[in-house]
Design a protein around this motif. Sequence first.
Motif, PDB file in Angstrom:
ATOM      1  N   TYR A  78      -0.728  -4.011  -2.302  1.00 41.62           N
ATOM      2  CA  TYR A  78      -1.434  -4.223  -1.203  1.00 41.62           C
ATOM      3  C   TYR A  78      -2.345  -5.388  -1.466  1.00 41.62           C
ATOM      4  O   TYR A  78      -2.677  -6.016  -0.425  1.00 41.62           O
ATOM      5  CB  TYR A  78      -2.098  -3.184  -0.952  1.00 41.62           C
ATOM      6  CG  TYR A  78      -1.636  -1.816  -0.299  1.00 41.62           C
ATOM      7  CD1 TYR A  78      -1.399  -0.930  -0.982  1.00 41.62           C
ATOM      8  CD2 TYR A  78      -0.950  -2.126   1.050  1.00 41.62           C
ATOM      9  CE1 TYR A  78      -0.506   0.273  -0.474  1.00 41.62           C
ATOM     10  CE2 TYR A  78      -0.425  -0.939   1.454  1.00 41.62           C
ATOM     11  CZ  TYR A  78      -0.204   0.214   0.711  1.00 41.62           C
ATOM     12  OH  TYR A  78       0.490   1.190   1.408  1.00 41.62           O
ATOM     13  N   SER A 113       3.865   5.472  -5.119  1.00 39.52           N
ATOM     14  CA  SER A 113       2.560   4.944  -5.607  1.00 39.52           C
ATOM     15  C   SER A 113       1.389   4.429  -4.671  1.00 39.52           C
ATOM     16  O   SER A 113       1.807   4.342  -3.426  1.00 39.52           O
ATOM     17  CB  SER A 113       2.925   3.798  -6.540  1.00 39.52           C
ATOM     18  OG  SER A 113       1.752   2.831  -6.863  1.00 39.52           O
ATOM     19  N   TYR A 114       0.101   4.637  -4.965  1.00 41.05           N
ATOM     20  CA  TYR A 114      -0.960   4.393  -4.228  1.00 41.05           C
ATOM     21  C   TYR A 114      -1.123   2.866  -3.697  1.00 41.05           C
ATOM     22  O   TYR A 114      -1.542   2.258  -2.904  1.00 41.05           O
ATOM     23  CB  TYR A 114      -2.421   4.882  -4.542  1.00 41.05           C
ATOM     24  CG  TYR A 114      -2.633   4.517  -5.951  1.00 41.05           C
ATOM     25  CD1 TYR A 114      -2.255   4.868  -7.038  1.00 41.05           C
ATOM     26  CD2 TYR A 114      -3.397   3.176  -6.330  1.00 41.05           C
ATOM     27  CE1 TYR A 114      -2.417   4.781  -8.386  1.00 41.05           C
ATOM     28  CE2 TYR A 114      -3.754   2.746  -7.387  1.00 41.05           C
ATOM     29  CZ  TYR A 114      -3.217   3.476  -8.580  1.00 41.05           C
ATOM     30  OH  TYR A 114      -3.461   2.992  -9.813  1.00 41.05           O
ATOM     31  N   SER A 115      -0.509   2.079  -4.806  1.00 35.20           N
ATOM     32  CA  SER A 115      -0.865   0.513  -4.448  1.00 35.20           C
ATOM     33  C   SER A 115       0.329  -0.300  -4.130  1.00 35.20           C
ATOM     34  O   SER A 115       0.277  -1.555  -4.037  1.00 35.20           O
ATOM     35  CB  SER A 115      -1.545   0.044  -5.867  1.00 35.20           C
ATOM     36  OG  SER A 115      -0.524   0.059  -6.824  1.00 35.20           O
ATOM     37  N   VAL A 117       3.128  -1.505  -1.244  1.00 36.15           N
ATOM     38  CA  VAL A 117       3.646  -1.492  -0.048  1.00 36.15           C
ATOM     39  C   VAL A 117       4.943  -1.154   0.195  1.00 36.15           C
ATOM     40  O   VAL A 117       5.944  -1.668  -0.594  1.00 36.15           O
ATOM     41  CB  VAL A 117       3.505  -3.032   0.560  1.00 36.15           C
ATOM     42  CG1 VAL A 117       4.073  -2.983   1.890  1.00 36.15           C
ATOM     43  CG2 VAL A 117       2.158  -3.560   0.497  1.00 36.15           C
ATOM     44  N   LYS A 118       5.272  -0.014   0.904  1.00 38.72           N
ATOM     45  CA  LYS A 118       6.469   0.690   0.687  1.00 38.72           C
ATOM     46  C   LYS A 118       7.429  -0.278   1.771  1.00 38.72           C
ATOM     47  O   LYS A 118       7.757   0.155   2.659  1.00 38.72           O
ATOM     48  CB  LYS A 118       6.290   2.035   1.599  1.00 38.72           C
ATOM     49  CG  LYS A 118       5.271   2.840   0.961  1.00 38.72           C
ATOM     50  CD  LYS A 118       5.273   3.293  -0.217  1.00 38.72           C
ATOM     51  CE  LYS A 118       4.202   4.171  -0.876  1.00 38.72           C
ATOM     52  NZ  LYS A 118       3.018   3.487  -0.719  1.00 38.72           N
TER      53      LYS A 118
END
Lengths: 159, 182
Positions: A78, A113-115, A117-118
């Motif tokens: 991100y 993961s939280y960080s 970008v998918k």
Amino acid sequence: MITLNRELPDNVLITTVDEVLGWGRKNSLWWLMFGLACCAIEMMHTAGPRGDLERFGVAPRPTPRQADLIMISGTLTYKMASRVKLIYDQMAEPKYVIAMGSCANCGGLFSKSYSVVKGVDQIIPVDMYVPGCPPRVEALLEGLVKLQQKVQKEKYLRK
Amino acid sequence: MRYDTSLLEKLKSEFPDDVLNMEATGPMPHALIKAASLKRIVGHIRDDKGFNMKYLNCITAVHVTDEHEGKFRSLGFNLIYNFTDADFSRSISLKVYIEDHGDGSINNVVPSIDIYYKSANWFEREIYDLMGIFFHYSKDLSRILLPPDWVGHPLRKDYSEQPSYNDMPTGRSDELQSLRLV
């Protein structure tokens, strides 16, 4: 003279010129040297001596202002996403995007993961998805050849 | 880099009130100390010739929670400081426990040791970024790994993701969901 108002009829002369223009455009896609993570190493190998990229006419350019093709190779976070969008916006039309590797396609290994970008297609439009972790040199070249076929079929003079 | 238990005993003898507990067994023998005396002890082990701990290996944090039916209740944080001496022969490990009572009770409890070790700044910034512990008297404590406008501290056990960040969705629909067995 041939004007580019894109309303020319579909006769044999215009289609032949369109094909020649498509041939010229597909064989001179200049790529932007943009690598994020481990797929960048494979991209460097593709530009190296064995999987030679320059024989397809793709010359490496360090600046997005002179490039037609960007290969997003690696995991996009991100924090980096706004910078990638900035670089993509700096490229001049017509421009093409290859999403290389599973992290650029869909988040890949880090899709929980939280960080991360998918998938890079959440911020920029992608023309070609090359799967792999990392994709082999031959796989990236196949993706490039298919992108070239896509560029050849574009109707540049006709509507 | 041996973790020397004789160093722990020496620390206990020099600071009898501040060292609360000493774990001399296990792979990493450490000394549990009070948060208020951290700066004094760290200054001493850096400058004293008997310790001579000139190298800060790492500062980490562990979230201590109580799990009940899948929901985590936060109890506190263990901060672990690892030091090595100047000729890389002996190591010492210090542990600080801070209790978490709710809003903000973990902030400004532990002082920052970046006046003694400059590299402590990045370790403390990482702990603040991922765990949320605000160090007291730090010269610059801002997020180091995540973007500066991120909400939340991800490595806590009770962290839940925001649905989107700057208009980018944080999830992706799984097209193969119907085919999966698990």
